[in-house]
Design a protein around this motif. Structure first.
Motif, short mmCIF file in Angstrom:
data_model
loop_
_atom_site.label_atom_id
_atom_site.label_comp_id
_atom_site.label_asym_id
_atom_site.label_seq_id
_atom_site.Cartn_x
_atom_site.Cartn_y
_atom_site.Cartn_z
N ASP A 14 0.82 -1.21 0.00
CA ASP A 14 0.00 0.00 0.00
C ASP A 14 0.86 1.27 0.00
OD1 ASP A 14 -2.38 -1.42 0.01
OD2 ASP A 14 -2.51 -1.48 2.20
N ARG B 278 -3.12 6.14 1.28
CA ARG B 278 -4.19 5.63 0.43
C ARG B 278 -4.66 4.23 0.81
NH1 ARG B 278 -7.14 9.06 -2.77
NH2 ARG B 278 -5.79 10.71 -3.53
N SER C 12 -6.36 1.04 2.59
CA SER C 12 -7.62 0.87 3.32
C SER C 12 -7.36 0.60 4.79
CB SER C 12 -8.40 -0.30 2.70
OG SER C 12 -9.56 -0.57 3.44
N ARG D 201 -9.07 -1.00 7.99
CA ARG D 201 -10.16 -1.94 8.23
C ARG D 201 -10.51 -1.95 9.72
NH1 ARG D 201 -6.32 -6.30 5.96
NH2 ARG D 201 -5.08 -4.99 7.36
N ALA E 287 -9.10 4.97 2.31
CA ALA E 287 -10.35 4.22 2.22
C ALA E 287 -10.62 3.55 3.56
CB ALA E 287 -10.25 3.17 1.13
N LYS F 111 -12.97 0.65 5.71
CA LYS F 111 -13.86 -0.51 5.69
C LYS F 111 -14.31 -0.78 7.12
CE LYS F 111 -14.12 -5.45 4.61
NZ LYS F 111 -13.39 -6.63 4.08
#
Length: 305
Positions: free
Chosen positions: A85, A95, A97, A99, A126, A128
């Motif tokens: 990542d 950038r 994700s 979680r 992002a 989640k």
């Protein structure tokens, strides 16, 4: 042991089998055949020189050595994902994700405001969010499937390798719809509870032992009609159309209690009050976006408590 023979696919298959407790289910999620997963596990065991899984009825469970290896395998996968990542960043703070595992009480009480605050920061990360039982979320955190769990403090034996930061404490309540027969004054609530369906936390949940002890303290055994659930959407819908009693953490139904749609029974549940907070792996190295997220969750918890 030959570390050089261990590949990413070995760790990936091992972690998925550990999560699912089944070669077949792991194969479905990995989009390969069950024999391929079995072969990969055998290759891993040959490289390690020890067995990491064993048969458990129709399923698979980890051996004692497998449980030890699980912690390190999860860390290795997480580190690799973070490395991949990091080289995909394109100028944003981060950038990759993030979680998050959140208990239903946190999803309803804290996370909406936390996400609003986080989005204002414009990190580009992002997010989640998954909801489930505390034990399930912690296992996913341990194996690297989650980066953070926001929920109740687990039992000490389940906190190995984890760090907990307390945010607030909340009790469990006995909740019912407005106009419920149990709200009539002058009743022995515990003497009448068996007349109504009871929505209960599952036996694997953190709060279930507290609820069971509360029943025993008040001279009651298991409810006559018991429905175990962690679904807050089902709980809300079922409560509105029935005379059920829902035993649930206060944060899940805070809005309905404020509006008067639901009412909490006048039962002393102080002994069910427990800490809610952030659980992370002790080896976590927070990215800038992750650090910002933690701050927004802390702020949301302060405003909501």
């Amino acid at each position: 042991m030959s570390v050089g023979r261990i590949r990413f696919r070995h760790l990936q298959a091992f972690l998925e089998v550990a999560r699912q407790g089944s070669v077949a289910r792991a194969a479905d999620l990995l989009h390969v055949s069950p024999p391929a997963v079995t072969k990969t596990l055998r290759e891993l065991e040959e490289a390690l020189g020890v067995a990491v899984v064993e048969r458990d009825g129709r399923g698979i469970r980890l051996t004692r050595i497998g449980e030890i290896f699980l912690r390190h395998a999860g860390t290795a996968i997480t580190a690799l994902k973070q490395g991949v990542d990091s080289v995909r960043q394109d100028g944003a703070v981060n950038r990759h994700s993030i979680r998050i595992g959140a208990l239903p009480t946190v999803s309803a009480r804290v996370m909406p405001l936390a996400m609003s605050l986080f989005l204002r920061e414009g990190t580009g990360a992002a997010i989640k969010i998954v909801t489930g039982e505390n034990a399930v979320l912690l296992e996913q955190l341990r194996t690297g499937a989650l980066d953070l769990v926001v929920g109740r403090l687990a039992a000490p034996e389940n906190m190995t390798g984890f760090f907990f930061e307390h945010l607030y404490s909340e009790p469990v309540l006995f909740v019912l719809r407005a106009g419920h027969p149990l709200l009539n004054p002058g009743q022995d609530v515990f003497a009448r509870l068996d007349e109504f369906p009871m929505l209960m936390p599952t036996r694997e949940s953190v709060i279930r032992p507290f609820v069971d002890r509360l029943f025993i303290t008040n001279g009651m055994t298991a409810p006559a009609t018991e429905i175990e659930t962690v679904s807050d959407s089902f709980g809300r819908a079922f409560l509105r159309q029935s005379n059920a009693v829902w035993i649930i953490s206060a944060g899940v139904v805070a809005n309905e209690l404020s509006s008067g749609a639901f009412v909490a029974l006048p039962v002393n549940t102080d002994e069910t009050k427990g800490p809610v907070g952030l659980t992370m792996r002790t080896d976590t190295a927070p990215s800038p976006a992750f650090s910002i997220l933690l701050q927004t969750i802390r702020e949301a918890a302060r405003q909501g408590s």
